[in-house]
Design a protein around this motif. Structure first.
Motif, PDB file in Angstrom:
ATOM      1  N   GLN A 113      57.638  37.080 -25.010  1.00 34.69           N
ATOM      2  CA  GLN A 113      58.444  36.866 -24.286  1.00 34.69           C
ATOM      3  C   GLN A 113      57.187  38.409 -23.467  1.00 34.69           C
ATOM      4  OE1 GLN A 113      62.286  37.352 -24.452  1.00 34.69           O
ATOM      5  NE2 GLN A 113      62.037  39.754 -24.469  1.00 34.69           N
ATOM      6  N   THR A 114      57.447  38.839 -21.882  1.00 32.25           N
ATOM      7  CA  THR A 114      56.705  39.721 -21.207  1.00 32.25           C
ATOM      8  C   THR A 114      58.238  40.188 -20.235  1.00 32.25           C
ATOM      9  OG1 THR A 114      56.690  38.828 -18.944  1.00 32.25           O
ATOM     10  CG2 THR A 114      54.747  38.602 -20.831  1.00 32.25           C
ATOM     11  N   GLN A 115      57.481  41.781 -20.113  1.00 31.23           N
ATOM     12  CA  GLN A 115      58.391  42.540 -18.951  1.00 31.23           C
ATOM     13  C   GLN A 115      58.848  41.936 -18.160  1.00 31.23           C
ATOM     14  OE1 GLN A 115      56.720  46.594 -20.124  1.00 31.23           O
ATOM     15  NE2 GLN A 115      58.255  46.291 -21.958  1.00 31.23           N
ATOM     16  N   ASP A 116      58.118  40.934 -17.212  1.00 29.15           N
ATOM     17  CA  ASP A 116      58.649  40.243 -16.077  1.00 29.15           C
ATOM     18  C   ASP A 116      58.961  39.013 -16.492  1.00 29.15           C
ATOM     19  OD1 ASP A 116      55.830  38.552 -16.794  1.00 29.15           O
ATOM     20  OD2 ASP A 116      54.475  39.955 -15.054  1.00 29.15           O
ATOM     21  N   GLY A 117      59.372  38.927 -17.619  1.00 32.14           N
ATOM     22  CA  GLY A 117      60.452  37.448 -17.368  1.00 32.14           C
ATOM     23  C   GLY A 117      59.402  35.785 -18.256  1.00 32.14           C
ATOM     24  N   ALA A 118      58.209  36.036 -18.691  1.00 30.15           N
ATOM     25  CA  ALA A 118      57.588  34.921 -19.261  1.00 30.15           C
ATOM     26  C   ALA A 118      58.073  34.855 -19.983  1.00 30.15           C
ATOM     27  CB  ALA A 118      56.247  34.737 -18.863  1.00 30.15           C
ATOM     28  N   ALA A 133      48.900  37.837 -27.667  1.00 26.29           N
ATOM     29  CA  ALA A 133      48.139  39.016 -26.256  1.00 26.29           C
ATOM     30  C   ALA A 133      48.426  40.061 -25.654  1.00 26.29           C
ATOM     31  CB  ALA A 133      48.090  37.790 -24.958  1.00 26.29           C
ATOM     32  N   PRO A 134      47.973  40.693 -25.143  1.00 26.86           N
ATOM     33  CA  PRO A 134      48.568  41.899 -24.864  1.00 26.86           C
ATOM     34  C   PRO A 134      49.800  41.685 -23.769  1.00 26.86           C
ATOM     35  CG  PRO A 134      45.947  41.377 -24.608  1.00 26.86           C
ATOM     36  CD  PRO A 134      46.640  40.349 -24.886  1.00 26.86           C
ATOM     37  N   GLU A 135      50.899  42.542 -24.235  1.00 25.25           N
ATOM     38  CA  GLU A 135      51.838  43.128 -23.505  1.00 25.25           C
ATOM     39  C   GLU A 135      53.096  41.593 -23.290  1.00 25.25           C
ATOM     40  OE1 GLU A 135      51.288  43.444 -19.345  1.00 25.25           O
ATOM     41  OE2 GLU A 135      49.096  44.679 -19.510  1.00 25.25           O
ATOM     42  N   TRP A 136      52.749  40.932 -24.809  1.00 23.75           N
ATOM     43  CA  TRP A 136      54.065  40.242 -25.117  1.00 23.75           C
ATOM     44  C   TRP A 136      54.422  40.751 -26.176  1.00 23.75           C
ATOM     45  CZ3 TRP A 136      55.232  35.435 -22.857  1.00 23.75           C
ATOM     46  CH2 TRP A 136      53.954  34.605 -21.985  1.00 23.75           C
ATOM     47  N   ALA A 137      56.263  40.633 -25.919  1.00 30.37           N
ATOM     48  CA  ALA A 137      56.937  40.808 -27.154  1.00 30.37           C
ATOM     49  C   ALA A 137      56.581  39.602 -28.240  1.00 30.37           C
ATOM     50  CB  ALA A 137      58.391  41.248 -26.778  1.00 30.37           C
ATOM     51  N   PHE A 170      65.852  38.072 -27.395  1.00 23.81           N
ATOM     52  CA  PHE A 170      65.022  37.162 -26.478  1.00 23.81           C
ATOM     53  C   PHE A 170      65.523  36.548 -25.249  1.00 23.81           C
ATOM     54  CE2 PHE A 170      60.283  37.655 -28.082  1.00 23.81           C
ATOM     55  CZ  PHE A 170      60.664  39.076 -28.633  1.00 23.81           C
ATOM     56  N   ALA A 171      65.258  35.682 -24.817  1.00 23.87           N
ATOM     57  CA  ALA A 171      64.787  35.286 -23.525  1.00 23.87           C
ATOM     58  C   ALA A 171      65.924  34.122 -24.087  1.00 23.87           C
ATOM     59  CB  ALA A 171      63.477  34.659 -22.149  1.00 23.87           C
ATOM     60  N   LYS A 172      64.996  33.288 -25.397  1.00 20.37           N
ATOM     61  CA  LYS A 172      65.808  32.281 -25.975  1.00 20.37           C
ATOM     62  C   LYS A 172      66.870  32.839 -27.151  1.00 20.37           C
ATOM     63  CE  LYS A 172      64.069  29.257 -22.715  1.00 20.37           C
ATOM     64  NZ  LYS A 172      65.479  28.362 -21.954  1.00 20.37           N
ATOM     65  N   LEU A 173      67.384  31.952 -27.909  1.00 19.36           N
ATOM     66  CA  LEU A 173      67.725  31.898 -29.584  1.00 19.36           C
ATOM     67  C   LEU A 173      67.254  30.883 -29.830  1.00 19.36           C
ATOM     68  CD1 LEU A 173      71.343  32.403 -29.085  1.00 19.36           C
ATOM     69  CD2 LEU A 173      70.098  34.730 -28.964  1.00 19.36           C
ATOM     70  N   SER A 174      66.394  30.886 -31.575  1.00 22.50           N
ATOM     71  CA  SER A 174      66.236  29.783 -31.964  1.00 22.50           C
ATOM     72  C   SER A 174      67.780  29.400 -33.119  1.00 22.50           C
ATOM     73  CB  SER A 174      64.924  30.082 -32.698  1.00 22.50           C
ATOM     74  OG  SER A 174      64.625  29.048 -33.542  1.00 22.50           O
ATOM     75  N   VAL A 175      68.251  28.339 -32.714  1.00 27.91           N
ATOM     76  CA  VAL A 175      69.317  27.815 -33.627  1.00 27.91           C
ATOM     77  C   VAL A 175      69.414  26.201 -33.963  1.00 27.91           C
ATOM     78  CG1 VAL A 175      70.609  29.494 -31.993  1.00 27.91           C
ATOM     79  CG2 VAL A 175      69.891  26.979 -30.919  1.00 27.91           C
ATOM     80  N   TYR A 189      70.629  37.919 -22.572  1.00 24.02           N
ATOM     81  CA  TYR A 189      69.205  37.919 -22.293  1.00 24.02           C
ATOM     82  C   TYR A 189      69.912  38.476 -20.723  1.00 24.02           C
ATOM     83  CZ  TYR A 189      64.707  38.456 -20.826  1.00 24.02           C
ATOM     84  OH  TYR A 189      63.087  38.197 -20.123  1.00 24.02           O
ATOM     85  N   GLY A 190      68.759  39.516 -20.410  1.00 23.88           N
ATOM     86  CA  GLY A 190      68.631  40.213 -18.915  1.00 23.88           C
ATOM     87  C   GLY A 190      70.425  40.985 -18.164  1.00 23.88           C
ATOM     88  N   LYS A 191      70.815  41.044 -19.516  1.00 22.26           N
ATOM     89  CA  LYS A 191      71.797  41.616 -19.368  1.00 22.26           C
ATOM     90  C   LYS A 191      72.270  43.550 -19.592  1.00 22.26           C
ATOM     91  CE  LYS A 191      73.928  37.751 -18.066  1.00 22.26           C
ATOM     92  NZ  LYS A 191      74.470  36.728 -18.525  1.00 22.26           N
ATOM     93  N   ALA A 192      71.421  44.259 -19.668  1.00 18.06           N
ATOM     94  CA  ALA A 192      71.191  45.236 -20.154  1.00 18.06           C
ATOM     95  C   ALA A 192      71.312  47.174 -18.998  1.00 18.06           C
ATOM     96  CB  ALA A 192      69.807  45.364 -21.083  1.00 18.06           C
ATOM     97  N   GLY A 193      71.419  45.607 -18.242  1.00 15.36           N
ATOM     98  CA  GLY A 193      71.812  46.658 -16.565  1.00 15.36           C
ATOM     99  C   GLY A 193      70.694  47.164 -15.955  1.00 15.36           C
TER     100      GLY A 193
END
Ligand code: F6P
Ligand code: FE2
Length: 194
Positions: A113-118, A133-137, A170-175, A189-193
């Motif tokens: 994932q990227t810092q802008d939500g991809a 690729a560069p910039e992807w966690a 991450f945005a998704k959990l693998s279950v 995800y997205g709740k870190a204020g």
């Protein structure tokens, strides 16, 4: 004259994934990443046995842009609740540094994932060569029932930045659902204020 850095070889045992020499070994048990799994009740139940989740064998080279870090990760099979065993996952501290993953054994997913939500995911089987690729966690997940073993190489100065991944993941959990590996939205995800 400055002294030359000499070429060298490391042997990789295809049967186990171990390196010889072992290099710098990082061992992560559940206790090292207990807040990263969604089902905290399942974490509490498993902490007594504190399972080994993964081991990374790092070839030791200087951490500069001129060098290429390389390592093998053995990610064990298992679940915390219905969430598969996974690595912590990170951005590179120097954000634009890419990485290559080469799957040797087992099967898994590479979540990115990227810092802008991809968000992106790649299924990995022996022979898969994935380009982070560069910039992807990036985080890996073992979705099989044997160790998932992969080789990785990345620029020497990349570093690791766990940042928000440590608190919200991450945005998704693998279950596992009905015997299948599926990706579901991560409620944290997205709740870190931000
Ligand atoms: O640092 P983390 O996210 O725990 O994971 C370790 C991972 O990082 C690397 O060492 C390099 O990115 C991988 O080979 C390994 O799987
Ligand atoms: Fe990395």
């Amino acid at each position: 004259m400055t002294e030359k850095f000499m070429p060298f070889v490391t042997e990789l045992d295809f049967a186990t994934g171990k390196l010889n020499p072992e290099g710098h070994v990082i061992t992560r048990n559940l206790s090292h990443m207990k807040d990263m799994y969604y089902d905290q009740e399942a974490v509490r139940q498993l902490l007594g046995q504190n399972p080994l989740i993964y081991v990374v064998y790092n070839v030791v080279v200087p951490e500069t842009a001129a060098h290429i870090q390389h390592c093998v990760t053995i990610l064990y099979p298992g679940k915390v609740g219905n969430e598969y065993f996974m690595t912590k996952g990170h951005y590179h501290e120097v954000l634009d540094r890419a990485e290559i993953y080469f799957c040797l054994k087992g099967k898994g997913q590479l979540l990115m994932q990227t810092q802008d939500g991809a968000f992106a995911s790649i299924d990995m089987v022996p022979g898969s060569v994935a380009y982070v690729a560069p910039e992807w966690a990036h985080r890996t997940v073992n979705t099989g029932d044997e160790p998932f073993v992969f080789f990785a190489a990345y620029p020497g100065d990349a570093g690791h930045n766990y940042g928000d991944i440590e608190t919200e993941g991450f945005a998704k959990l693998s279950v596992e659902q009905n015997g299948e590996a599926v990706l579901v939205d991560n409620p944290r995800y997205g709740k870190a204020g931000k």
